[in-house]
Design a protein around this motif. Structure first.
Motif, PDB file in Angstrom:
ATOM      1  N   GLU A  48       0.829  -1.201   0.000  1.00 26.51           N
ATOM      2  CA  GLU A  48       0.000   0.000   0.000  1.00 26.51           C
ATOM      3  C   GLU A  48       0.864   1.252   0.000  1.00 26.51           C
ATOM      4  N   VAL A  49       0.915   1.902  -1.163  1.00 24.76           N
ATOM      5  CA  VAL A  49       1.627   3.164  -1.326  1.00 24.76           C
ATOM      6  C   VAL A  49       0.599   4.186  -1.785  1.00 24.76           C
ATOM      7  N   TYR A  50       0.548   5.320  -1.087  1.00 23.08           N
ATOM      8  CA  TYR A  50      -0.447   6.337  -1.398  1.00 23.08           C
ATOM      9  C   TYR A  50       0.226   7.481  -2.142  1.00 23.08           C
ATOM     10  N   ASP A  51      -0.244   7.717  -3.394  1.00 23.50           N
ATOM     11  CA  ASP A  51       0.282   8.793  -4.216  1.00 23.50           C
ATOM     12  C   ASP A  51      -0.708   9.028  -5.346  1.00 23.50           C
ATOM     13  N   CYS A  52      -0.631  10.205  -5.986  1.00 20.70           N
ATOM     14  CA  CYS A  52      -1.560  10.511  -7.068  1.00 20.70           C
ATOM     15  C   CYS A  52      -1.062  10.013  -8.416  1.00 20.70           C
ATOM     16  N   SER A  53       0.069   9.333  -8.455  1.00 22.07           N
ATOM     17  CA  SER A  53       0.584   8.787  -9.710  1.00 22.07           C
ATOM     18  C   SER A  53       1.257   7.454  -9.436  1.00 22.07           C
ATOM     19  N   ASP A  54       1.704   6.827 -10.488  1.00 22.43           N
ATOM     20  CA  ASP A  54       2.456   5.592 -10.318  1.00 22.43           C
ATOM     21  C   ASP A  54       3.772   5.895  -9.612  1.00 22.43           C
ATOM     22  N   TYR A  55       4.384   4.886  -9.060  1.00 21.79           N
ATOM     23  CA  TYR A  55       5.661   5.071  -8.357  1.00 21.79           C
ATOM     24  C   TYR A  55       6.618   3.953  -8.763  1.00 21.79           C
ATOM     25  N   THR A  56       7.879   4.210  -8.562  1.00 18.43           N
ATOM     26  CA  THR A  56       8.920   3.217  -8.796  1.00 18.43           C
ATOM     27  C   THR A  56       9.556   2.882  -7.455  1.00 18.43           C
ATOM     28  N   PRO A  57       9.539   1.589  -7.074  1.00 13.54           N
ATOM     29  CA  PRO A  57      10.156   1.212  -5.803  1.00 13.54           C
ATOM     30  C   PRO A  57      11.676   1.159  -5.936  1.00 13.54           C
ATOM     31  N   GLY A  58      12.363   1.365  -4.820  1.00 19.66           N
ATOM     32  CA  GLY A  58      13.813   1.268  -4.797  1.00 19.66           C
ATOM     33  C   GLY A  58      14.304   0.992  -3.387  1.00 19.66           C
ATOM     34  N   TYR A  59      15.574   0.653  -3.282  1.00 20.66           N
ATOM     35  CA  TYR A  59      16.170   0.306  -1.993  1.00 20.66           C
ATOM     36  C   TYR A  59      17.579   0.873  -1.906  1.00 20.66           C
ATOM     37  N   GLN A  60      18.021   1.128  -0.692  1.00 18.63           N
ATOM     38  CA  GLN A  60      19.408   1.497  -0.420  1.00 18.63           C
ATOM     39  C   GLN A  60      19.857   0.756   0.821  1.00 18.63           C
ATOM     40  N   ILE A  61      21.123   0.321   0.808  1.00 19.20           N
ATOM     41  CA  ILE A  61      21.731  -0.304   1.981  1.00 19.20           C
ATOM     42  C   ILE A  61      22.824   0.633   2.464  1.00 19.20           C
ATOM     43  N   LEU A  62      22.749   0.999   3.741  1.00 22.93           N
ATOM     44  CA  LEU A  62      23.727   1.915   4.332  1.00 22.93           C
ATOM     45  C   LEU A  62      24.389   1.263   5.536  1.00 22.93           C
ATOM     46  N   THR A  63      25.654   1.589   5.746  1.00 28.59           N
ATOM     47  CA  THR A  63      26.310   1.182   6.989  1.00 28.59           C
ATOM     48  C   THR A  63      25.733   2.023   8.119  1.00 28.59           C
ATOM     49  N   LEU A  64      26.064   1.698   9.350  1.00 26.42           N
ATOM     50  CA  LEU A  64      25.588   2.498  10.484  1.00 26.42           C
ATOM     51  C   LEU A  64      26.192   3.900  10.473  1.00 26.42           C
ATOM     52  N   ASP A  65      27.293   4.083   9.731  1.00 25.59           N
ATOM     53  CA  ASP A  65      27.886   5.411   9.532  1.00 25.59           C
ATOM     54  C   ASP A  65      27.264   6.119   8.332  1.00 25.59           C
ATOM     55  N   GLU A  66      26.198   5.526   7.780  1.00 27.17           N
ATOM     56  CA  GLU A  66      25.432   6.048   6.642  1.00 27.17           C
ATOM     57  C   GLU A  66      26.240   6.126   5.354  1.00 27.17           C
ATOM     58  N   VAL A  67      27.155   5.184   5.164  1.00 23.53           N
ATOM     59  CA  VAL A  67      27.869   5.049   3.897  1.00 23.53           C
ATOM     60  C   VAL A  67      27.031   4.147   3.003  1.00 23.53           C
ATOM     61  N   ASP A  68      26.744   4.599   1.790  1.00 22.99           N
ATOM     62  CA  ASP A  68      25.915   3.852   0.847  1.00 22.99           C
ATOM     63  C   ASP A  68      26.732   2.697   0.248  1.00 22.99           C
TER      64      ASP A  68
END
Length: 181
Positions: A48-68
């Motif tokens: 369930e994603v609420y928006d007025c248009s289609d959306y594209t899903p994505g993911y990011q993995i970060l270290t605890l120091d927020e390094v991508d």
């Protein structure tokens, strides 16, 4: 007067709101035996994603120091693979047709839930000293025990204790004359 004036008016409708969705539960992955990295895990986006248009899903993995580190461990846009044992952040991203990005962050952990491999000598003989006692070290019966993700601690315990010294695990066990045989 009956004069009329014609003008053009531009009305611009803007979507400035990002998609909205509930964050999934934290994710825990198991490490593979022998190499201490995560097994392949396919991520599924929230339904369930609420928006007025289609959306594209994505993911990011970060270290605890927020390094991508997404490029190193995310395959086919949605499969985590080969992530070392440890704690991370997993970001869920929903990008709508206007470029607005909704995001949420969950905890991601890769754990070593594989028990160490204990390998012991098949037969060990202990000789009592002249005062009737003997001590056996845990390392004396080890035959290359190992763990897939780290160091191991060697401990030993007796199954019975006629000497009343206890049955607790420790680096050594002691024997007395009452236990001969």
């Amino acid at each position: 007067t009956s004069a009329s004036n014609a003008e053009n008016q531009i009305i611009k409708v803007l979507d400035m709101e990002p998609p909205v969705f509930d964050c999934p539960e934290d994710l825990t992955l198991s490490a593979q035996a022998y190499d201490c990295i995560s097994v392949a895990h396919e991520l599924t986006f929230v339904e369930e994603v609420y928006d007025c248009s289609d959306y594209t899903p994505g993911y990011q993995i970060l270290t605890l120091d927020e390094v991508d580190i997404t490029m190193d461990y995310l395959e086919n846009e949605n499969t985590i693979n080969g992530l070392p044992v440890g704690s991370y952040y997993l970001l869920y991203l929903a990008t709508d047709a206007c470029g607005n990005i909704g995001r949420c962050t969950t905890a991601l952990e890769v754990i070593d839930d594989v028990a160490p491999f204990a390998v012991c000598d098949g037969y060990t003989q202990v000789a009592l000293t002249s005062n009737g006692f003997a001590e056996l070290f845990a390392t004396s019966i080890d035959d290359d025990s190992f763990d897939n993700c780290g160091d191991i601690t060697m401990e030993i315990a007796k199954m019975t204790d006629a000497c009343t010294w206890g049955l607790d695990f420790g680096p050594t066990v002691r024997f007395c004359c009452d236990e001969v045989g």
